[in-house]
Scaffold this motif. Structure first.
Motif, PDB file in Angstrom:
ATOM      1  N   UNK A  70       0.873  -1.170   0.000  1.00  0.00           N
ATOM      2  CA  UNK A  70       0.000   0.000   0.000  1.00  0.00           C
ATOM      3  C   UNK A  70       0.906   1.214   0.000  1.00  0.00           C
ATOM      4  N   UNK A  71       0.675   2.110  -0.938  1.00  0.00           N
ATOM      5  CA  UNK A  71       1.461   3.342  -1.048  1.00  0.00           C
ATOM      6  C   UNK A  71       0.566   4.519  -0.670  1.00  0.00           C
ATOM      7  N   UNK A  82      -3.798   6.990  -2.395  1.00  0.00           N
ATOM      8  CA  UNK A  82      -3.458   5.664  -1.873  1.00  0.00           C
ATOM      9  C   UNK A  82      -3.498   4.685  -3.043  1.00  0.00           C
ATOM     10  N   UNK A  83      -2.426   3.904  -3.174  1.00  0.00           N
ATOM     11  CA  UNK A  83      -2.314   2.948  -4.275  1.00  0.00           C
ATOM     12  C   UNK A  83      -1.993   1.585  -3.671  1.00  0.00           C
ATOM     13  N   UNK A  84      -2.648   0.547  -4.154  1.00  0.00           N
ATOM     14  CA  UNK A  84      -2.415  -0.801  -3.631  1.00  0.00           C
ATOM     15  C   UNK A  84      -2.011  -1.745  -4.750  1.00  0.00           C
ATOM     16  N   UNK A  85      -1.478  -2.885  -4.365  1.00  0.00           N
ATOM     17  CA  UNK A  85      -1.090  -3.880  -5.357  1.00  0.00           C
ATOM     18  C   UNK A  85      -0.303  -5.015  -4.737  1.00  0.00           C
ATOM     19  N   UNK A  86       0.392  -5.742  -5.595  1.00  0.00           N
ATOM     20  CA  UNK A  86       1.187  -6.897  -5.212  1.00  0.00           C
ATOM     21  C   UNK A  86       2.629  -6.655  -5.627  1.00  0.00           C
ATOM     22  N   UNK A 103       0.021  -3.009  -9.875  1.00  0.00           N
ATOM     23  CA  UNK A 103      -1.035  -2.256  -9.203  1.00  0.00           C
ATOM     24  C   UNK A 103      -2.366  -2.997  -9.289  1.00  0.00           C
ATOM     25  N   UNK A 104      -3.201  -2.802  -8.296  1.00  0.00           N
ATOM     26  CA  UNK A 104      -4.555  -3.353  -8.314  1.00  0.00           C
ATOM     27  C   UNK A 104      -5.425  -2.589  -9.309  1.00  0.00           C
ATOM     28  N   UNK A 105      -6.596  -3.133  -9.564  1.00  0.00           N
ATOM     29  CA  UNK A 105      -7.632  -2.489 -10.388  1.00  0.00           C
ATOM     30  C   UNK A 105      -7.198  -2.284 -11.839  1.00  0.00           C
ATOM     31  N   UNK A 106      -6.378  -3.189 -12.356  1.00  0.00           N
ATOM     32  CA  UNK A 106      -5.984  -3.127 -13.760  1.00  0.00           C
ATOM     33  C   UNK A 106      -5.133  -1.935 -14.126  1.00  0.00           C
ATOM     34  N   UNK A 107      -4.441  -1.380 -13.145  1.00  0.00           N
ATOM     35  CA  UNK A 107      -3.620  -0.190 -13.406  1.00  0.00           C
ATOM     36  C   UNK A 107      -2.253  -0.544 -13.988  1.00  0.00           C
TER      37      UNK A 107
END
Length: 153
Positions: A70-71, A82-86, A103-107
Motif C-alpha cells: 500500500x502506497x 493511496x495505491x495498492x497492489x502486489x 497495481x490493483x484495479x488493472x492499473x
C-alpha cells in the motif's frame, strides 16, 4: 633466569594492554532481501541524494504474507493518494535482488523494476534497474501518520 621471567612478564603485560583496546564500532548488518525482511512501513527520505521537498510524502507498506503493498503518496501529483497492489522479489544473477510490482484495479505494472542495492534493519536503498541514475533511499517507520492516511480517504 630472572631475565626470562622479566621478558615473559613484559610480553604478558603488552598482550593484556593490547587486548584492552577501544571497542570497535558495530557495522550494520546487511539483510537478505526476502518478503520477511522488507515487510513493514518505509518512508522515502531521499531521491538521487536530495531530500524530499516539504509538503510531499511517499510511504510504502509491504505486507509479507500476501506480498501486498500500500502506497500513500503526495509526490508526483497535486493531491495525496493511496495505491495498492502486489509486489515481487526475484534474484537476478547479474543485478542481485529485484523488486517489482503490479497495481490493483488493472492499473498495470510498476514503471520500473528496482535493484535492492542495500537493505538494513532501518534503511533500504533502491536503484532503478535499467537506469542506475535514479536512487531512492527509504527509512523504516513504525506507522504512517494518521493525518496522511485520513488525507487520502
Amino acid at each position: 633466569m630472572k631475565n626470562i621471567l622479566k621478558i615473559t612478564a613484559a610480553i604478558l603485560f603488552a598482550l593484556c594492554f593490547n587486548a584492552c583496546s577501544e571497542e570497535e564500532e558495530s557495522v550494520p548488518q546487511q539483510l537478505e532481501v526476502t518478503p520477511n525482511n522488507i515487510s513493514g512501513i518505509w518512508q522515502l527520505s531521499e531521491l538521487n541524494g536530495t531530500a524530499i521537498p516539504d509538503g510531499s510524502f511517499f510511504y510504502i507498506e509491504y505486507v509479507r504474507k500476501e506480498r501486498k503493498f500500500t502506497i500513500y503518496q503526495k509526490f508526483d501529483s497535486m493531491y495525496p493518494r493511496c495505491i495498492t497492489g502486489t509486489y515481487y522479489i526475484e534474484k537476478d544473477p547479474y543485478k542481485g535482488y529485484l523488486l517489482s510490482g503490479k497495481y490493483d484495479y488493472g492499473m498495470g505494472d510498476w514503471n520500473n523494476t528496482y535493484m535492492v542495492t542495500a537493505l538494513y534493519e532501518n534503511e533500504m536503498v533502491l536503484t532503478v534497474s535499467d537506469d542506475s541514475g535514479e536512487v531512492s533511499r527509504y527509512v523504516r517507520c513504525n506507522e504512517i501518520p494518521a493525518e496522511i492516511v485520513d488525507s487520502v480517504k
